[in-house]
Design an enzyme around this catalytic site. Structure first.
Site, short mmCIF file in Angstrom:
data_model
loop_
_atom_site.label_atom_id
_atom_site.label_comp_id
_atom_site.label_asym_id
_atom_site.label_seq_id
_atom_site.Cartn_x
_atom_site.Cartn_y
_atom_site.Cartn_z
N TYR A 147 -13.80 16.06 3.27
CA TYR A 147 -13.97 16.27 1.83
C TYR A 147 -15.19 17.12 1.48
O TYR A 147 -15.43 17.40 0.32
CB TYR A 147 -14.07 14.92 1.11
CG TYR A 147 -12.72 14.28 0.88
CD1 TYR A 147 -11.94 13.86 1.95
CD2 TYR A 147 -12.22 14.09 -0.41
CE1 TYR A 147 -10.71 13.27 1.75
CE2 TYR A 147 -10.99 13.50 -0.62
CZ TYR A 147 -10.24 13.08 0.46
OH TYR A 147 -9.01 12.50 0.25
N LYS A 205 -10.31 8.37 15.55
CA LYS A 205 -9.39 9.04 16.47
C LYS A 205 -10.25 9.59 17.62
O LYS A 205 -10.27 10.79 17.90
CB LYS A 205 -8.62 10.13 15.71
CG LYS A 205 -7.47 10.76 16.46
CD LYS A 205 -6.27 9.84 16.65
CE LYS A 205 -5.22 10.52 17.52
NZ LYS A 205 -4.13 9.63 17.91
N ASP A 237 -4.01 5.82 14.17
CA ASP A 237 -2.53 5.76 14.18
C ASP A 237 -2.06 4.35 14.53
O ASP A 237 -1.21 3.77 13.85
CB ASP A 237 -1.94 6.82 15.13
CG ASP A 237 -2.62 6.90 16.48
OD1 ASP A 237 -3.68 6.27 16.67
OD2 ASP A 237 -2.09 7.59 17.38
N ASP A 261 -8.95 7.48 3.00
CA ASP A 261 -8.09 7.79 1.85
C ASP A 261 -6.66 7.36 2.16
O ASP A 261 -5.99 6.71 1.35
CB ASP A 261 -8.15 9.30 1.56
CG ASP A 261 -7.28 9.69 0.39
OD1 ASP A 261 -7.24 8.93 -0.60
OD2 ASP A 261 -6.61 10.75 0.47
N ASP A 265 -4.27 3.55 0.79
CA ASP A 265 -3.02 3.53 0.03
C ASP A 265 -1.99 2.63 0.72
O ASP A 265 -1.25 1.88 0.08
CB ASP A 265 -2.43 4.95 -0.14
CG ASP A 265 -2.96 5.65 -1.39
OD1 ASP A 265 -4.08 5.30 -1.85
OD2 ASP A 265 -2.28 6.56 -1.90
C1 IPM Z 1 -8.72 8.48 -4.01
C2 IPM Z 1 -7.96 9.66 -4.53
C3 IPM Z 1 -8.86 10.88 -4.56
C4 IPM Z 1 -9.31 11.15 -3.12
C5 IPM Z 1 -8.18 12.11 -5.18
C6 IPM Z 1 -7.77 11.84 -6.61
C7 IPM Z 1 -9.03 13.33 -5.14
O1 IPM Z 1 -6.81 9.88 -3.78
O2 IPM Z 1 -9.73 8.12 -4.63
O3 IPM Z 1 -8.33 7.90 -3.00
O4 IPM Z 1 -8.61 11.82 -2.36
O5 IPM Z 1 -10.37 10.64 -2.76
MN MN Z 2 -6.44 8.33 -2.32
#
Ligand code: IPM
Ligand code: MN
Length: 378
Positions: A147, A205, A237, A261, A265
């Site tokens: 990032y 990794k 993984d 990230d 999710d």
């Molecule tokens: C998160 C989101 C952000 C990221 C996006 C919106 C830029 O996906 O906070 O996880 O990738 O960090």
């Molecule tokens: Mn995210």
């Protein structure tokens, strides 16, 4: 403990952001319930839609005000088709501007399944995970990795030919986030649901990437200073399937930015969906809290989005202020929010569409606010 009120900056942002922040305000207002709260709420317009309409991401003075606040609550940023001239998503100035600008190095994302929350797999309600076996925290490095803006594209003859994102892992960046993870495991104290052992899992990794080998080295060095906490390694993984199959094994997980990230999710599925996933972007003097779901354009403007992630973000914000300023009042407020969330979820009285219910975003805010006012009595 502080005499003056804490300044909490609210940045509703885009899409469903303003809706969840509105519901969140009801929760915060219920805590003070007419009396003077130990905080003031300052709301600032900013984000992608603000950029679309005004040509800047922040309203005048908003950025400075947010940066100097004691804590920030962010709704969500981003809107389809609205981007900055350099190609970044509009709203990047909020989310990345604050993460990097305030050096919020630890992105802390608890994964906890509350009793009464359901989860869907293959479109059907299943009980794959239970509240007893889902209770861990993923700590994502938040200021470097893939990032960081060390990147570029090479254009020749009018077309892009090469694009490069360089992943940066520094000793400073790795060390502080790893230390945060070990301290968090110690602070939680209860360990992993499986065996009640305190454990920090380094997800990387390292079988391929040099940066990950370095991250592990630093993990080993820092972890050696915490003899009471088990150190464990997992390749990212393989980790994804272990996390899904045996979430009870995990206490605290630490990983680099992009891996964090992605895996958070997936972790959200275990806790009932993105509607429950909250995160804290935490630095030394500043912190910003947010629901992880984003602006969700599909659901925006319908008063249907699940605001529980925002309520949990508020709980985290109050707890962080309490710790940072050694202020038991704030910790007590955080505990009140936590019990109210647990109570409302257990009762099933505020199930939004994603939970198969019909409660609106504002209904959920009202239920949690009522639970706070009645102090746990129903
Ligand atoms: C998160 C989101 C952000 C990221 C996006 C919106 C830029 O996906 O906070 O996880 O990738 O960090
Ligand atoms: Mn995210």
């Amino acid at each position: 403990m502080r005499e003056t009120a804490y300044r909490i900056a609210l940045l509703p942002g885009d899409g469903t952001g303003p809706e969840v922040i509105r519901a969140g305000r009801r929760v915060l207002d219920a805590l003070s319930d007419g009396a003077v709260a130990p905080w003031t709420l300052e709301e600032y317009p900013a984000g992608a839609l603000y950029y679309r309409d005004h040509g800047t991401e922040w309203a005048p003075g908003a950025e400075q005000a947010a940066r100097s606040a004691d804590a920030i609550l962010l709704g969500a940023v981003g809107w389809p088709g609205v981007s900055l001239p350099n190609g970044d998503i509009a709203g990047a100035g909020l989310i990345f501007g604050l993460r990097f600008g305030l050096d919020l190095y630890a992105n802390v994302r608890p994964c906890r399944l509350y009793p009464g929350v359901r989860h869907r797999v293959s479109g059907q309600w299943k009980e794959v995970w239970t509240p007893e076996n889902v209770d861990f925290v993923i700590v994502r490095e938040n200021t470097e990795g893939l990032y960081t803006p060390i990147r570029g594209a090479l254009s020749r003859g009018g077309g892009t030919e090469v694009a490069i994102d360089t992943r940066v892992i520094t000793r400073k960046g790795a060390e502080r986030v790893i230390r945060y993870a070990f301290d968090l495991s110690r602070g939680r104290g209860r360990g992993a649901p499986e065996d009640h052992r305190r454990r920090v899992t380094c997800v990387d990794k390292a079988n391929v990437l040099r940066g990950c080998q370095f991250f592990r080295e630093v993990f080993e060095e820092v972890g050696a200073q915490y003899p009471d906490i088990e150190r464990e390694y997992a390749y990212v993984d393989a980790f994804t399937q272990w996390m899904v199959r045996n979430p009870e094994h995990y206490d605290v997980v630490v990983t680099t930015n992009m891996f964090g990230d992605i895996v958070t999710d997936l972790a959200a599925v275990l806790q009932g969906g993105m509607g429950f996933a909250a995160g804290g972007n935490i630095g030394v003097e500043h912190a910003m809290f947010e629901p992880v779901h984003g602006s969700s354009p599909k659901h925006a403007g319908k008063n249907e989005i699940n605001p529980f992630a925002t309520f949990s973000a508020i709980e985290m914000l109050l707890r962080w202020l309490g710790e940072r300023h050694t202020d038991p009042r704030m910790t007590a407020h955080a505990n009140r929010v936590e019990s109210a969330i647990a109570q409302v979820l257990a009762s099933g009285s505020a199930r939004t569409y994603d939970q198969g219910g019909t409660a609106t975003t504002s209904d959920a805010g009202d239920r949690v606010a009522e639970a706070i006012r009645s102090g746990g009595r129903t």
